[in-house]
Design a protein around this motif. Sequence first.
Motif, short mmCIF file in Angstrom:
data_model
loop_
_atom_site.label_atom_id
_atom_site.label_comp_id
_atom_site.label_asym_id
_atom_site.label_seq_id
_atom_site.Cartn_x
_atom_site.Cartn_y
_atom_site.Cartn_z
N UNK A 93 -21.73 -23.52 -39.78
CA UNK A 93 -20.55 -24.39 -39.66
C UNK A 93 -20.39 -25.26 -40.90
N UNK A 94 -21.51 -25.75 -41.39
CA UNK A 94 -21.45 -26.59 -42.60
C UNK A 94 -20.88 -25.77 -43.78
N UNK A 95 -21.36 -24.56 -43.91
CA UNK A 95 -20.85 -23.69 -44.98
C UNK A 95 -19.35 -23.41 -44.80
N UNK A 96 -18.96 -23.19 -43.55
CA UNK A 96 -17.54 -22.88 -43.29
C UNK A 96 -16.64 -24.02 -43.74
N UNK A 97 -17.05 -25.25 -43.41
CA UNK A 97 -16.22 -26.39 -43.82
C UNK A 97 -16.24 -26.58 -45.34
N UNK A 98 -17.40 -26.33 -45.96
CA UNK A 98 -17.46 -26.40 -47.43
C UNK A 98 -16.52 -25.38 -48.06
N UNK A 99 -16.52 -24.20 -47.50
CA UNK A 99 -15.67 -23.14 -48.04
C UNK A 99 -14.20 -23.49 -47.85
N UNK A 100 -13.88 -24.01 -46.67
CA UNK A 100 -12.50 -24.40 -46.44
C UNK A 100 -12.08 -25.52 -47.39
N UNK A 101 -12.98 -26.44 -47.66
CA UNK A 101 -12.67 -27.51 -48.62
C UNK A 101 -12.39 -26.93 -50.01
N UNK A 102 -13.25 -25.98 -50.43
CA UNK A 102 -13.02 -25.36 -51.74
C UNK A 102 -11.65 -24.70 -51.78
N UNK A 103 -11.32 -24.00 -50.69
CA UNK A 103 -10.04 -23.28 -50.67
C UNK A 103 -8.84 -24.23 -50.73
N UNK A 104 -9.02 -25.44 -50.19
CA UNK A 104 -7.91 -26.40 -50.26
C UNK A 104 -7.60 -26.76 -51.71
N UNK A 105 -8.60 -26.66 -52.58
CA UNK A 105 -8.35 -26.97 -54.00
C UNK A 105 -7.57 -25.85 -54.70
N UNK A 106 -7.47 -24.69 -54.05
CA UNK A 106 -6.80 -23.55 -54.70
C UNK A 106 -5.29 -23.50 -54.39
N UNK A 107 -4.90 -24.19 -53.37
CA UNK A 107 -3.54 -23.95 -52.83
C UNK A 107 -2.46 -24.28 -53.87
#
Lengths: 331, 331, 331, 331
Positions: free
Chosen positions: B317-331
């Motif tokens: 779960x921690x990794x999932x939220x980290x990955x989602x955070x990274x993806x927010x920087x791509x939008x």
Amino acid sequence: MIIVLKPATATAMQAKLMSRFGADHEIFTHGNRIAIQGLRPQAIPADVQAASETVLTDVPAAVQSSRLFHPEDTIITTPHSVIGGDQFVMMAGPCSVESATHVDQMAAVAKQGGATIVRGGAFKPRTSPYSFQGLGETGLQYLRAAADKHDLDMITEVMDDEHVAMVAKYTDIFQIGARNMQNFSLLKAVGQTQIPVALKRGMSATIDDVLNAAEYIAAGGNHQIMILERGIRTFDNKYTRNTFDLGAVPVLQSLTHYPVIVDPSHAVGTWELVTPMAMAGVAAGASGMIVEIHDQPTQALSDGPQALKPATYLKMAQQAFQLHDLMQTWA
Amino acid sequence: MIIVLKPATATAMQAKLMSRFGADHEIFTHGNRIAIQGLRPQAIPADVQAASETVLTDVPAAVQSSRLFHPEDTIITTPHSVIGGDQFVMMAGPCSVESATHVDQMAAVAKQGGATIVRGGAFKPRTSPYSFQGLGETGLQYLRAAADKHDLDMITEVMDDEHVAMVAKYTDIFQIGARNMQNFSLLKAVGQTQIPVALKRGMSATIDDVLNAAEYIAAGGNHQIMILERGIRTFDNKYTRNTFDLGAVPVLQSLTHYPVIVDPSHAVGTWELVTPMAMAGVAAGASGMIVEIHDQPTQALSDGPQALKPATYLKMAQQAFQLHDLMQTWA
Amino acid sequence: MIIVLKPATATAMQAKLMSRFGADHEIFTHGNRIAIQGLRPQAIPADVQAASETVLTDVPAAVQSSRLFHPEDTIITTPHSVIGGDQFVMMAGPCSVESATHVDQMAAVAKQGGATIVRGGAFKPRTSPYSFQGLGETGLQYLRAAADKHDLDMITEVMDDEHVAMVAKYTDIFQIGARNMQNFSLLKAVGQTQIPVALKRGMSATIDDVLNAAEYIAAGGNHQIMILERGIRTFDNKYTRNTFDLGAVPVLQSLTHYPVIVDPSHAVGTWELVTPMAMAGVAAGASGMIVEIHDQPTQALSDGPQALKPATYLKMAQQAFQLHDLMQTWA
Amino acid sequence: MIIVLKPATATAMQAKLMSRFGADHEIFTHGNRIAIQGLRPQAIPADVQAASETVLTDVPAAVQSSRLFHPEDTIITTPHSVIGGDQFVMMAGPCSVESATHVDQMAAVAKQGGATIVRGGAFKPRTSPYSFQGLGETGLQYLRAAADKHDLDMITEVMDDEHVAMVAKYTDIFQIGARNMQNFSLLKAVGQTQIPVALKRGMSATIDDVLNAAEYIAAGGNHQIMILERGIRTFDNKYTRNTFDLGAVPVLQSLTHYPVIVDPSHAVGTWELVTPMAMAGVAAGASGMIVEIHDQPTQALSDGPQALKPATYLKMAQQAFQLHDLMQTWA
């Protein structure tokens, strides 16, 4: 059967087993392991048993490809690339080599995005005999020149055992296409070389099928193999050409030591879906990706709809490396 | 057919069209759009044509579910969660509600990993009639108590239109199982409520099938729908229970405004593969994930092999939220 | 586990085992056999072992449906038909009941071709909520009247456990549709009746799935079950709607005692292919066929393209009975 | 595009079109038809239009294989067989040629059952590199001798374009295996010969794929092609190796003029199911069947479980011819 020998006497025991059983059985050794095809456990001599750590009897037919025989990752080294392990390798280029100029331009774009390998087809396996079949050896020359100019490795498809020697003059990596995954004559022919082979999973190949196909290459003595997941054929093909089977990435990684590469372009067949599927492939743990690019997709001689334009590719590639970097912090 | 009206006169034109065609055609409106089922383009009155920006005639049967009719994302709000848009929602819990204590413990673990929704089955669709069929209403009570104690929302499966009213007394979100995706009586029944519905894609449902199933819910007036990708049935089922079709995530997102959630647990059926597939699901762009957890998987009353133990879940779960955070920087 | 008891003491032993294990295990008896769910072989009392011919431990979950438990064919008898064994039964009629007159005409045609059962849908499971959903109870009345007038049995789909009692007032045979094959509430509801059930295999149901679905009906006490093969969903769906899995006919016949019926109309979805596939179904050994007919297919309210016109049906039916006659000479 | 010319001036118009467009387009003629690849309808000269009966623009890529181009059945004549049209041809023999004596015995059995063609593999496409790969050219010599002794034709697989010339020295019919259906180099190589080719449908080949593969052979000038349906890969593979797609028989017959042959042995993979599936194949309308036989299946060097013993084969073959005779009365 795989016998894991005690390290101290492993070499001696392997020699002994080979001289005893080598005439009647296929035998392979790796480190302190020895695999003997078709031997019954009862036939193991008592001194070998005493010198063993473990005897594995539930072993797949594709034994040399198995992690039971070869636990550590295979790392493939080409002039500009390291494939496998913790590395992430980018391969990009046009579907077909179209001209010397065009493939040179695409190689420059590939390189700019971080690719170390340029792809391009000179012999194209087309569904219809009346479609463009590739530039042949001329295409290989163009691709080689582009790779050299930009300090890249080259990967290209070989379709035919008769062409192996010729393609070998140019390429750093052979690609075996999905339709040829069980062309056993071709697998045997590339298995006779020492050039790395990227083996594409067939459209309806199970995981075991692809490992057995890899074993045909390994059986010839070539262990520089990587496996490409490029989508499988399912009932669901209206919006994507194939179904990208990303579960195959960790499954293959648990079963085999060969690197696993993803091909999102062929998996989905439409460029709008390539970036999310490429990200999914990285997140699934692939050791690299191969992706098709074209500056004018509508003019491409093959598979234009799935090609990324340069700007889209560059953004996708940057994201892929960022994601791989994040994942390295999780290990 | 969908008519996109000029905003200034949209309301008036919609009213006019409804009075003219409402007796003979199904009509739906959204913003300045109006969808009229089965009307031929020639039948559009001249003044409506003059008041239109565009007329779309190539429109899917599942019109209310389509982005052509409803371009902006549907955002579903439950007491503790926001589902859709840029949000990422975590849903976790045991496959079956097993006891009050157990589901309470699992809810605590779910919450600790960042989940805002706890899952658990009280009515279980089991392949065999002789397998554990769930605790029934008692199970619902246990799950509701656990959700309330930990300030979580609750999601649970409803299998039967006769049970909709009863389940509605407890749950925040209905789940429709894969086997019931085309149980049209059940879809109509949840469509009559205003409780959000998580619709699981059937094992052999095409993208269009799942959108038509969603449309059965929408046709009843309930537009709080999310779609769960949970793997499809293919020839490749030795190492994974199903084939996780992550290409469906961006495909659905382009076709429909409903949030898309991934269920890696059912997709692969074996816990070792859940983390990489969960990461792949986030990277593919899903709006959330639903995942099964259990502290003692070998003792689970159902689907133990695919449950994550708490520590594995927390890291995933921690990794999932980290990955989602990274993806927010791509939008 | 299935214990095959010596006939002389079978009844006594069955009674003994039921009183000993009946509280903790599901137990079923058939002739001199007894199936006990979940009992370990070690737990069999010594006197029972002494009174046994065989103990079968490799037994499917769907035990009552298995030939291991019930070796002889199930024969289903309705007022005008005998289904199973060496019989061949023809079921024909329109996809939907459209009007009293129309279904009466179609029943006459069905009868003329040798059918003893008339089919017709009053509740239609349509992919889209906006498609014709059937005439409901009125449709049942029309179909009942047509069946009675022509001395035929009636088969019709029930979609919903709430409707079971109502449909039961009219029909001789319930049909469970492919989309509802794992609607377990519905299976349980028809299992509570004593009306024969024709269970359609789901689009992606394995052989074991369909037997487990049948077991849900049997577990309720209704053993009048027949299984309908109607095509499965595969990658190959351009020229046929589904892939007619005729291998399922002999496979099912070896595993289960229930009659197997083929539905070529839904399997292929296009009338030109119905006759050859109907012949193939007879040749594969099916106990009967269900086929859709319509005098004006282009005007049909549902599935017109797959309906046979009367003349084509009559020729096909004649051939089917000729073929079945020939096969009787081979036995 | 296919232009159907008025017979009187067809030859002249064909010559004219070839001289005008032959440099830029692939052109094929058959009777009074001419197919021109890639020509736009607007480019047809006015006098050709005037001399045309019809112009077909919706034409498949595999144009020479299409009934639109070649409406009448292709009939293939070998020394002892006529394949296509109303004929029914039986091909039987062992999976692998195992020895001169054994293949001779099996040829005698094949002949006794009415076969006019004996089958046997000398080059075997095995999943694993460590399995028996066939006797090679020696096997071809044994099979040729057996065929000659019993006045039979011979069919055998060629796996590799390098072997085409060698296999051609022995065989009457080339077989292309399912795994090689899209080995385009091999297809081109057999297309350069005038020996009949039996093309097996690939495991996941669509109908269009198999027709395009046939077109690769036809494009080389060899029009003696038959297509073998041998089962496709689906989710349903517990009780049968593949799913026998008998719907493909009438579908192919409507689309192409090449004879369609069924291979029930590979389709199901287990001998108990071969007879009912063979009967189903005949009833579906196939022009012939290829079936594996072995006197001691458990000792067979490959695919023993699917081989029929002689007595079973003889009964099956007798039934097949009886069924084909009955069907001739229906035409």
